[in-house]
Structures are given as C-alpha cells and as structure tokens.
Write a protein that holds these residues in place. Structure first.
Motif, PDB file in Angstrom:
ATOM      1  N   LEU A 134      12.840  -8.776  -1.636  1.00 38.97           N
ATOM      2  CA  LEU A 134      12.052  -7.867  -2.230  1.00 38.97           C
ATOM      3  C   LEU A 134      12.953  -6.451  -2.322  1.00 38.97           C
ATOM      4  O   LEU A 134      13.928  -6.211  -1.521  1.00 38.97           O
ATOM      5  CB  LEU A 134      11.035  -7.289  -1.244  1.00 38.97           C
ATOM      6  N   CYS A 135      12.859  -5.498  -3.163  1.00 37.86           N
ATOM      7  CA  CYS A 135      13.261  -4.310  -3.432  1.00 37.86           C
ATOM      8  C   CYS A 135      12.428  -3.371  -3.877  1.00 37.86           C
ATOM      9  O   CYS A 135      11.869  -3.178  -5.019  1.00 37.86           O
ATOM     10  CB  CYS A 135      14.442  -4.330  -4.496  1.00 37.86           C
ATOM     11  N   PRO A 136      12.118  -2.601  -2.811  1.00 39.49           N
ATOM     12  CA  PRO A 136      10.994  -1.452  -3.178  1.00 39.49           C
ATOM     13  C   PRO A 136      11.518  -0.411  -3.791  1.00 39.49           C
ATOM     14  O   PRO A 136      12.790   0.160  -3.225  1.00 39.49           O
ATOM     15  CB  PRO A 136      10.264  -1.098  -1.721  1.00 39.49           C
ATOM     16  N   LEU A 137      11.091  -0.041  -4.951  1.00 38.00           N
ATOM     17  CA  LEU A 137      11.804   1.122  -5.734  1.00 38.00           C
ATOM     18  C   LEU A 137      10.803   1.768  -6.663  1.00 38.00           C
ATOM     19  O   LEU A 137      10.130   1.352  -7.682  1.00 38.00           O
ATOM     20  CB  LEU A 137      12.773   0.301  -6.643  1.00 38.00           C
ATOM     21  N   VAL A 138      10.565   3.049  -6.308  1.00 42.07           N
ATOM     22  CA  VAL A 138       9.874   4.056  -7.220  1.00 42.07           C
ATOM     23  C   VAL A 138      10.598   5.407  -7.744  1.00 42.07           C
ATOM     24  O   VAL A 138      11.515   5.917  -6.819  1.00 42.07           O
ATOM     25  CB  VAL A 138       8.717   4.508  -6.229  1.00 42.07           C
ATOM     26  N   LEU A 139      10.594   5.385  -8.889  1.00 38.77           N
ATOM     27  CA  LEU A 139      11.256   6.481  -9.415  1.00 38.77           C
ATOM     28  C   LEU A 139      10.232   7.700  -9.893  1.00 38.77           C
ATOM     29  O   LEU A 139       9.220   7.357 -10.172  1.00 38.77           O
ATOM     30  CB  LEU A 139      11.913   5.761 -10.818  1.00 38.77           C
ATOM     31  N   ALA A 148       1.778   6.660  -7.012  1.00 39.41           N
ATOM     32  CA  ALA A 148       0.445   7.437  -7.384  1.00 39.41           C
ATOM     33  C   ALA A 148       0.689   8.991  -7.842  1.00 39.41           C
ATOM     34  O   ALA A 148      -0.024   9.579  -8.611  1.00 39.41           O
ATOM     35  CB  ALA A 148      -0.590   7.429  -6.415  1.00 39.41           C
ATOM     36  N   TRP A 149       1.960   9.310  -7.413  1.00 40.38           N
ATOM     37  CA  TRP A 149       2.359  10.596  -7.608  1.00 40.38           C
ATOM     38  C   TRP A 149       2.537  10.948  -8.978  1.00 40.38           C
ATOM     39  O   TRP A 149       3.203  10.027 -10.026  1.00 40.38           O
ATOM     40  CB  TRP A 149       3.829  11.126  -6.907  1.00 40.38           C
ATOM     41  N   GLU A 150       2.401  12.105  -9.504  1.00 41.03           N
ATOM     42  CA  GLU A 150       2.427  12.525 -10.941  1.00 41.03           C
ATOM     43  C   GLU A 150       4.003  12.401 -11.494  1.00 41.03           C
ATOM     44  O   GLU A 150       5.079  12.693 -10.725  1.00 41.03           O
ATOM     45  CB  GLU A 150       2.018  13.888 -11.062  1.00 41.03           C
ATOM     46  N   ASP A 153       0.819  -1.222  -0.077  1.00 38.90           N
ATOM     47  CA  ASP A 153       0.102   0.063  -0.151  1.00 38.90           C
ATOM     48  C   ASP A 153       0.874   1.416  -0.165  1.00 38.90           C
ATOM     49  O   ASP A 153       0.568   2.265  -0.564  1.00 38.90           O
ATOM     50  CB  ASP A 153      -1.106   0.057   1.070  1.00 38.90           C
ATOM     51  N   TRP A 154       2.088   1.160   0.738  1.00 36.08           N
ATOM     52  CA  TRP A 154       3.039   2.365   0.727  1.00 36.08           C
ATOM     53  C   TRP A 154       3.496   2.626  -0.717  1.00 36.08           C
ATOM     54  O   TRP A 154       3.624   3.766  -1.189  1.00 36.08           O
ATOM     55  CB  TRP A 154       3.990   2.397   1.694  1.00 36.08           C
ATOM     56  N   LEU A 155       3.879   1.532  -1.251  1.00 34.66           N
ATOM     57  CA  LEU A 155       4.545   1.609  -2.409  1.00 34.66           C
ATOM     58  C   LEU A 155       3.417   2.089  -3.608  1.00 34.66           C
ATOM     59  O   LEU A 155       3.616   2.926  -4.553  1.00 34.66           O
ATOM     60  CB  LEU A 155       5.168   0.420  -3.352  1.00 34.66           C
ATOM     61  N   ASP A 156       2.009   1.764  -3.417  1.00 41.09           N
ATOM     62  CA  ASP A 156       0.947   2.389  -4.123  1.00 41.09           C
ATOM     63  C   ASP A 156       0.846   3.972  -3.970  1.00 41.09           C
ATOM     64  O   ASP A 156       0.667   4.389  -4.911  1.00 41.09           O
ATOM     65  CB  ASP A 156      -0.359   1.581  -4.045  1.00 41.09           C
ATOM     66  N   TYR A 157       0.758   4.101  -2.839  1.00 40.06           N
ATOM     67  CA  TYR A 157       0.730   5.606  -2.421  1.00 40.06           C
ATOM     68  C   TYR A 157       2.093   6.540  -3.128  1.00 40.06           C
ATOM     69  O   TYR A 157       1.612   7.208  -3.779  1.00 40.06           O
ATOM     70  CB  TYR A 157       0.938   5.904  -1.252  1.00 40.06           C
ATOM     71  N   LEU A 158       3.318   6.006  -2.992  1.00 44.64           N
ATOM     72  CA  LEU A 158       4.384   6.630  -3.755  1.00 44.64           C
ATOM     73  C   LEU A 158       4.129   6.496  -5.435  1.00 44.64           C
ATOM     74  O   LEU A 158       4.551   7.663  -5.837  1.00 44.64           O
ATOM     75  CB  LEU A 158       5.689   5.961  -3.473  1.00 44.64           C
TER      76      LEU A 158
END
Length: 79
Positions: free
Chosen positions: A58-63, A38-40, A31-36
């Motif tokens: 696991l490797c959580p990774l949001v660019l 969702a940013w434009e 859910d936290w990764l979904d939140y991140l």
C-alpha cells in the motif's frame, strides 16, 4: 503485477493489510486517509499493488493544497 487505486481495493482489504503488516500503523488506515482527503483542495492518490489477486503493498498518498501529506510509504512485501 497490478496497481489499484484505494477505491478499487476497498476498505476491508486495505485495513486488513494495515493490521497484519509489521510496519502498518494508524496513519495508513482507511479512515485516516478519508479524514485527510476531506480537507478542502485535497486529492486522494493512495494506491496498492496486487500480484496474482493478492494485495502485497500500500502507498497512502494524499495531495493537498500545500503538497503531499501523510506518512512515508512502507515496503511492498508483507511481513
């Protein structure tokens, strides 16, 4: 050994490893990764590593538009 994107792993398996690993924490959860993501301008590049049908890391990774966001990766081997 196989590398899978977060969607291929699914929320239940992803969060189960976060909950059982001694270094898993809220910032790794689905859910936290979904939140991140969702940013434009954000792109979810999170992935996991599977060995013999068992998720081992696991490797959580949001660019995002300013670079990479999220916590540092944690060890590949479970607890």
């Amino acid at each position: 050994m196989k590398i899978l994107n977060r969607a291929e792993i699914g929320q239940n398996a992803w969060d189960a490893l976060c909950e059982t690993h001694e270094e898993g924490w809220f910032w790794h959860r689905w859910d936290w990764l979904d939140y991140l993501a969702a940013w434009e301008g954000a792109v979810d590049l999170s992935f996991g590593i599977q060995e013999q049908e068992r998720l081992i890391g696991l490797c959580p990774l949001v660019l995002d538009k300013d670079g990479v966001s999220g916590p540092p990766a944690w060890p590949l081997a479970p607890g």
